[in-house]
Design a protein around this motif. Structure first.
Motif, mmCIF file in Angstrom:
data_model
loop_
_atom_site.group_PDB
_atom_site.id
_atom_site.type_symbol
_atom_site.label_atom_id
_atom_site.label_comp_id
_atom_site.label_asym_id
_atom_site.label_seq_id
_atom_site.Cartn_x
_atom_site.Cartn_y
_atom_site.Cartn_z
ATOM 1 N N GLU A 230 0.841 -1.200 0.000
ATOM 2 C CA GLU A 230 0.000 0.000 0.000
ATOM 3 C C GLU A 230 0.874 1.247 0.000
ATOM 4 O O GLU A 230 0.624 2.209 -0.736
ATOM 5 N N ALA A 231 1.904 1.240 0.835
ATOM 6 C CA ALA A 231 2.802 2.385 0.913
ATOM 7 C C ALA A 231 3.558 2.568 -0.394
ATOM 8 O O ALA A 231 3.762 3.693 -0.862
ATOM 9 N N GLU A 232 3.959 1.435 -1.009
ATOM 10 C CA GLU A 232 4.693 1.509 -2.264
ATOM 11 C C GLU A 232 3.810 2.045 -3.382
ATOM 12 O O GLU A 232 4.240 2.865 -4.199
ATOM 13 N N LEU A 233 2.548 1.596 -3.421
ATOM 14 C CA LEU A 233 1.620 2.098 -4.421
ATOM 15 C C LEU A 233 1.362 3.582 -4.222
ATOM 16 O O LEU A 233 1.352 4.363 -5.181
ATOM 17 N N ALA A 234 1.154 3.998 -2.972
ATOM 18 C CA ALA A 234 0.927 5.415 -2.696
ATOM 19 C C ALA A 234 2.120 6.242 -3.142
ATOM 20 O O ALA A 234 1.959 7.309 -3.747
ATOM 21 N N ALA A 235 3.320 5.740 -2.888
ATOM 22 C CA ALA A 235 4.525 6.472 -3.298
ATOM 23 C C ALA A 235 4.615 6.545 -4.807
ATOM 24 O O ALA A 235 5.003 7.563 -5.379
ATOM 25 N N LEU A 236 4.259 5.446 -5.470
ATOM 26 C CA LEU A 236 4.292 5.421 -6.917
ATOM 27 C C LEU A 236 3.329 6.410 -7.519
ATOM 28 O O LEU A 236 3.639 7.142 -8.453
ATOM 29 N N MET A 237 2.103 6.468 -6.969
ATOM 30 C CA MET A 237 1.093 7.366 -7.491
ATOM 31 C C MET A 237 1.408 8.818 -7.179
ATOM 32 O O MET A 237 1.017 9.725 -7.890
ATOM 33 N N GLU A 238 2.132 9.053 -6.075
ATOM 34 C CA GLU A 238 2.389 10.412 -5.624
ATOM 35 C C GLU A 238 3.800 10.882 -5.966
ATOM 36 O O GLU A 238 4.203 11.974 -5.598
ATOM 37 N N GLU A 239 4.558 10.106 -6.736
ATOM 38 C CA GLU A 239 5.978 10.361 -6.884
ATOM 39 C C GLU A 239 6.304 11.721 -7.497
ATOM 40 O O GLU A 239 7.395 12.253 -7.328
ATOM 41 N N ASP A 240 5.321 12.338 -8.162
ATOM 42 C CA ASP A 240 5.622 13.588 -8.847
ATOM 43 C C ASP A 240 4.935 14.769 -8.219
ATOM 44 O O ASP A 240 4.861 15.845 -8.801
ATOM 45 N N ASP A 241 4.363 14.587 -7.039
ATOM 46 C CA ASP A 241 3.673 15.707 -6.385
ATOM 47 C C ASP A 241 4.658 16.848 -6.100
ATOM 48 O O ASP A 241 5.797 16.602 -5.801
#
Length: 391
Positions: free
Chosen positions: A380-391
């Protein structure tokens, strides 16, 4: 026993409010939701039933065929043990399914028999985009990854033909790939790529070589332009619209906009739609441009007037893909649902009217979950980081 329930981990007040809001919103029936058992990270058209079903990539590591009418989940393509992030179909008969995975591999199956096919291994990080093309009689698979590389494969042999990299302007993780069929010849194709940087790149690919498209900068005489730079940050999605020289490129971005980049104007933005928040997906019909993303709403824009016509609620987490399927626009989401929206004005007006009352809160049956359908806390944390990587 480990739990992936966020309530057992530290949460900020904002995280808690977001979780509670989504839980309240989860039971709505807008868009005739089809509930799957895990997060939907990508979707593509189904060549076997192009007007009635789609193919979706799930975080549980499988591809699922979803029939829209009557709404049901049918065949499943299994093999990977990690989430699948992208899908495409192609090959000699157009019926090979390809899926890029977190395990750095591209998996394949026969769409009709579900028999596993070859695996394509060469990326050093998540595979985030795949597309198929053909040069002469050679069928190609083109993939982009979080490793900042675009790889061209021979579908039949599995051979890696080329690795495309920008030697001048640093390219970040590849987010999307499309083939510009209006420029295709028997010996060459043009591939357009989007990535976690704001640059959109074009590539000429042949069987014996490749080159990045470099042209004169339209507003700077004597200067070269290696990329199309119309967004401020990550470009998530590319959609070609039109025919021949009239083909334009729609793009969606983390800067909160979707833009129509006009070929006839040197790929300058001809129209900008201010969706707000990250725009993960864009779809185009004759009458509408449809955008969706992190704010969960599906927004319909009137192409003739360039204005927002309506914003439809339904999803309770980020929307990851939009597809035009027959006379509907289909959206898929991290919330695990597939929803269908009308494209006729009367249907949209009815959907807007239906949504005027407050969303139903806790009266419908609980959202379906199942074993293996949830990600672990680390995933879950890895997916969140992946989705948010360009914020």
């Amino acid at each position: 026993m480990q739990s992936s329930d966020p309530r057992y981990f530290f949460e900020t007040d904002a995280d808690q409010l977001k979780r509670e809001r989504r839980a309240t919103k989860a039971n709505n029936k807008y868009g005739s939701p089809i509930q799957l058992k895990s997060k939907i990270l990508a979707a593509t058209h189904d060549p076997l039933s192009p007007t009635t079903s789609i193919l979706v990539a799930e975080s549980a590591g499988s591809v699922r065929r979803v029939t829209l009418s009557p709404p049901t989940s049918t065949q499943t393509y299994r093999g990977p043990s990690t989430p699948l992030a992208c899908l495409t179909t192609g090959g000699p008969h157009g019926t090979t399914l390809f899926a890029g995975a977190w395990d750095k591999t591209i998996w394949s199956w026969d769409l009709r028999t579900r028999a596993p096919g070859p695996q394509y291994t060469g990326h050093s990080d998540f595979v985030k985009a795949v597309v198929c093309a053909r040069i002469g009689t050679t069928h190609l698979l083109i993939s982009g990854g979080a490793d900042k590389k675009i790889i061209v494969w021979d579908v039949a042999t599995g051979a890696k033909l080329h690795t495309l990299v920008d030697p001048v302007v640093n390219m970040m993780a590849v987010q999307d790939l499309v083939v510009d069929h209006s420029l295709q010849s028997e010996t060459e194709i043009v591939v357009i790529s989007a990535s976690s940087d704001p640059h959109i790149r074009r590539w000429k690919v042949r069987l014996d070589g490749w080159e990045q498209v470099v042209e004169d900068a339209p507003d700077a005489p004597g200067a070269e332009r290696r990329t199309i730079l119309e967004h401020e940050t990550t470009v998530y999605k590319l959609v070609l619209d039109g025919e021949g020289e009239e083909v334009d490129l729609w793009s969606s971005s983390g800067d909160g906009t979707a833009k129509c980049l006009a070929r006839m104007r040197g790929w300058k933005a001809d129209e900008t739609l201010e969706h707000g928040d990250h725009v993960r997906a864009v779809a185009v019909t004759e009458r509408w441009v449809v955008t969706a993303g992190r704010d969960e709403d599906v927004k319909f824009w009137d192409r003739a007037e360039g204005r927002l016509y309506c914003a439809l609620q339904g999803h309770f987490d980020e929307v990851t893909e939009l597809l035009v399927v027959g006379d509907k626009v289909v959206s898929v989401s991290i919330d695990g649902t597939v929803r269908s929206w009308p494209t006729d004005k009367a249907g949209l007006d009815a959907a807007v009217e239906e949504q005027k009352p407050k969303l139903v809160e806790e009266e419908e049956e609980e959202v379906e979950t199942g074993p293996g359908g949830k990600l672990s806390a680390d995933e879950e944390a890895e997916l969140a980081a992946l989705m948010e990587e360009d914020d």
